[in-house]
Design a protein around this motif. Structure first.
Motif, short mmCIF file in Angstrom:
data_model
loop_
_atom_site.label_atom_id
_atom_site.label_comp_id
_atom_site.label_asym_id
_atom_site.label_seq_id
_atom_site.Cartn_x
_atom_site.Cartn_y
_atom_site.Cartn_z
N LYS A 93 55.60 32.35 41.07
CA LYS A 93 55.31 32.70 42.42
C LYS A 93 56.22 34.04 42.51
N ALA B 210 52.41 36.52 51.42
CA ALA B 210 51.56 35.71 50.53
C ALA B 210 51.56 34.11 50.96
N GLU B 211 50.48 33.53 51.11
CA GLU B 211 50.52 32.20 51.32
C GLU B 211 50.38 31.44 50.12
N ASP B 212 50.80 30.17 49.72
CA ASP B 212 51.10 29.65 48.52
C ASP B 212 50.03 28.53 48.67
N LYS B 213 49.02 28.89 47.75
CA LYS B 213 47.72 28.25 47.45
C LYS B 213 47.40 27.85 45.90
N CYS C 108 55.07 36.78 43.47
CA CYS C 108 54.77 37.54 44.68
C CYS C 108 55.38 37.16 46.04
N MET C 109 55.86 35.85 46.01
CA MET C 109 56.71 35.23 47.23
C MET C 109 58.05 35.18 47.02
N SER D 4 46.89 32.67 45.41
CA SER D 4 47.57 32.97 46.30
C SER D 4 47.75 34.62 46.47
N TYR D 5 46.96 35.26 46.01
CA TYR D 5 47.08 36.77 45.83
C TYR D 5 46.83 37.52 47.27
N PRO D 6 47.85 38.19 47.63
CA PRO D 6 47.87 38.42 49.17
C PRO D 6 46.86 39.58 49.30
N CYS E 53 49.32 29.07 41.74
CA CYS E 53 50.34 30.06 41.00
C CYS E 53 49.43 30.00 39.74
N CYS F 238 44.74 35.17 41.11
CA CYS F 238 45.65 34.16 41.70
C CYS F 238 45.21 33.54 43.01
#
Length: 82
Positions: free
Chosen positions: A75, A53-56, A77-78, A34-36, A58, A32
């Motif tokens: 999302k 995690a920064e939303d880039k 992870c967020m 947005s994968y941290p 999904c 992904c």
């Protein structure tokens, strides 16, 4: 009654996503955008990322696990678990 409130929160039809080896092979978290990068996976089963995690974008809705467990939303992870 409690199950209905979980559905309304967008947690899907199943309330215990199995983080087994079999299901982890279908997980798309590490691909992904947005994968941290915290070496975790299956956030839908294990909860939010330890590091922010920064939303880039999904990939949740394209994931095998998402469809296997009839999840809703994205999302993971967020998401704030509260």
């Amino acid at each position: 009654m409690e199950a209905n409130s979980d559905l309304k929160k967008g947690m899907g039809k199943y309330f215990g996503v199995c983080p087994s080896y079999h299901h982890s092979k279908g997980c798309r978290c590490s691909n992904c955008p947005s994968y941290p990068g915290d070496d975790r996976y299956m956030y839908c089963a294990r909860g939010v990322a330890e590091s922010p995690a920064e939303d880039k974008g999904c990939l949740c809705r394209d994931c095998y696990v998402y469809h296997q467990f009839a999840l809703e939303g994205d999302k993971f992870c967020m998401r704030n678990p509260e």
